[in-house]
Write a protein that holds these residues in place. Structure first.
Motif, PDB file in Angstrom:
ATOM      1  N   UNK A  50      -6.694  -9.851  13.055  1.00 39.48           N
ATOM      2  CA  UNK A  50      -6.845  -8.757  12.137  1.00 39.48           C
ATOM      3  C   UNK A  50      -5.487  -8.515  11.166  1.00 39.48           C
ATOM      4  N   UNK A  51      -4.222  -9.256  12.090  1.00 38.39           N
ATOM      5  CA  UNK A  51      -3.200  -9.345  10.524  1.00 38.39           C
ATOM      6  C   UNK A  51      -4.004 -10.272   8.760  1.00 38.39           C
ATOM      7  N   UNK A  52      -4.345 -10.932   9.134  1.00 42.00           N
ATOM      8  CA  UNK A  52      -4.625 -11.657   8.215  1.00 42.00           C
ATOM      9  C   UNK A  52      -5.554 -10.701   7.064  1.00 42.00           C
ATOM     10  N   UNK A  53      -6.710  -9.583   8.475  1.00 36.58           N
ATOM     11  CA  UNK A  53      -7.435  -9.114   7.342  1.00 36.58           C
ATOM     12  C   UNK A  53      -6.033  -7.278   6.879  1.00 36.58           C
ATOM     13  N   UNK A  85      -3.691  -7.873   5.780  1.00 35.49           N
ATOM     14  CA  UNK A  85      -2.868  -7.828   4.875  1.00 35.49           C
ATOM     15  C   UNK A  85      -4.178  -8.073   3.728  1.00 35.49           C
ATOM     16  N   UNK A  86      -5.050  -9.104   3.730  1.00 34.13           N
ATOM     17  CA  UNK A  86      -5.600  -9.305   2.327  1.00 34.13           C
ATOM     18  C   UNK A  86      -6.794  -7.894   2.121  1.00 34.13           C
ATOM     19  N   UNK A 127      -7.632   2.150  -4.066  1.00 34.91           N
ATOM     20  CA  UNK A 127      -7.100   3.295  -4.459  1.00 34.91           C
ATOM     21  C   UNK A 127      -5.767   3.776  -3.611  1.00 34.91           C
ATOM     22  N   UNK A 128      -5.310   2.905  -3.480  1.00 32.99           N
ATOM     23  CA  UNK A 128      -3.233   2.197  -2.968  1.00 32.99           C
ATOM     24  C   UNK A 128      -3.261   2.983  -1.882  1.00 32.99           C
ATOM     25  N   UNK A 129      -3.743   3.070  -0.808  1.00 35.78           N
ATOM     26  CA  UNK A 129      -4.099   3.844   0.055  1.00 35.78           C
ATOM     27  C   UNK A 129      -2.811   3.865   1.094  1.00 35.78           C
ATOM     28  N   UNK A 130      -2.984   2.087   1.356  1.00 39.99           N
ATOM     29  CA  UNK A 130      -1.566   1.324   2.362  1.00 39.99           C
ATOM     30  C   UNK A 130      -0.828   1.674   1.742  1.00 39.99           C
ATOM     31  N   UNK A 131       0.362   2.060   2.410  1.00 44.83           N
ATOM     32  CA  UNK A 131       1.624   2.124   2.668  1.00 44.83           C
ATOM     33  C   UNK A 131       2.389   1.197   3.177  1.00 44.83           C
ATOM     34  N   UNK A 132       1.883   0.271   3.651  1.00 40.05           N
ATOM     35  CA  UNK A 132       2.486  -1.090   4.964  1.00 40.05           C
ATOM     36  C   UNK A 132       1.518  -1.444   5.206  1.00 40.05           C
ATOM     37  N   UNK A 133       1.972  -2.632   5.306  1.00 36.66           N
ATOM     38  CA  UNK A 133       1.374  -3.917   6.253  1.00 36.66           C
ATOM     39  C   UNK A 133       1.865  -4.686   7.410  1.00 36.66           C
ATOM     40  N   UNK A 134       1.491  -3.994   8.583  1.00 39.91           N
ATOM     41  CA  UNK A 134       2.621  -5.426   9.190  1.00 39.91           C
ATOM     42  C   UNK A 134       1.612  -6.069   9.774  1.00 39.91           C
TER      43      UNK A 134
END
Length: 185
Positions: free
Chosen positions: A145-148, A150-151, A159-166
């Motif tokens: 799930x962490x890999x998914x 980031x990918x 749409x650039x809706x991702x603010x951050x990834x953990x």
């Protein structure tokens, strides 16, 4: 008498557990409560379901969304693996919305990519429609799930809706020589 008391203390919680699971609100103490919806379908496949937790106070307020993505080597796993983790995150971030999602698993007959990327995109589109705004996403995943997470954020978030990834212990470089012997890869 002692056996009766032991029976009551064991049987009573087991009796109340199913009733507690039907609650539409989760109270986490300190005035923190969330309205919950479980097993909401966000796509056409039976695997495309999520649990959604929205802060009870001012539910129409625009908030960022933690999208929780389970691990399992891309071929197994379930959102229920991260339910208690999600609840602990809700205590720490009571002003956020939480979506704990399942996605279509890879198999001998079904590729993980692009299906799993499409599932994250579909879950985000579902949230946009349900919330009546485009939320900023915080993708949080463990292992696969962490890999998914980031990918999706780095290659599929048009749409650039991702603010951050953990990314919690998820692989970041699948070209690493160590993956040549990894059976799931």
């Amino acid at each position: 008498m002692r056996k009766s008391l032991v029976f009551i203390f064991i049987a009573l919680p087991l009796f109340l557990l199913p009733a507690g699971c039907k609650e539409k609100r989760i109270n986490l103490g300190n005035g923190i409560s969330f309205d919950k919806e479980e097993n909401i379908s966000y796509g056409n496949d039976a695997a495309q379901i999520m649990d959604l937790y929205i802060p009870h106070d001012q539910p129409s307020e625009k908030r960022d969304v933690f999208m929780i993505i389970h691990g399992g080597g891309w071929r197994s796993g379930n959102k229920s693996q991260l339910t208690f983790f999600t609840l602990s995150m809700m205590q720490r971030f009571p002003d956020h919305i939480f979506a704990n999602i399942n996605y279509r698993l890879a198999s001998q007959t079904q590729f993980g990519i692009p299906n799993q990327m499409d599932d994250i995109k579909s879950a985000a589109a579902f949230l946009k429609k349900k919330l009546n705004y485009t939320p900023q996403l915080i993708l949080l995943g463990n292992s696969a799930g962490g890999h998914l997470s980031m990918l999706y954020a780095y290659h599929f978030d048009s749409l650039r809706s991702v603010k951050s990834v953990i990314n919690i212990v998820g692989p970041a470089d699948l070209t690493d020589p160590g993956f040549k012997t990894y059976a799931d890869y």
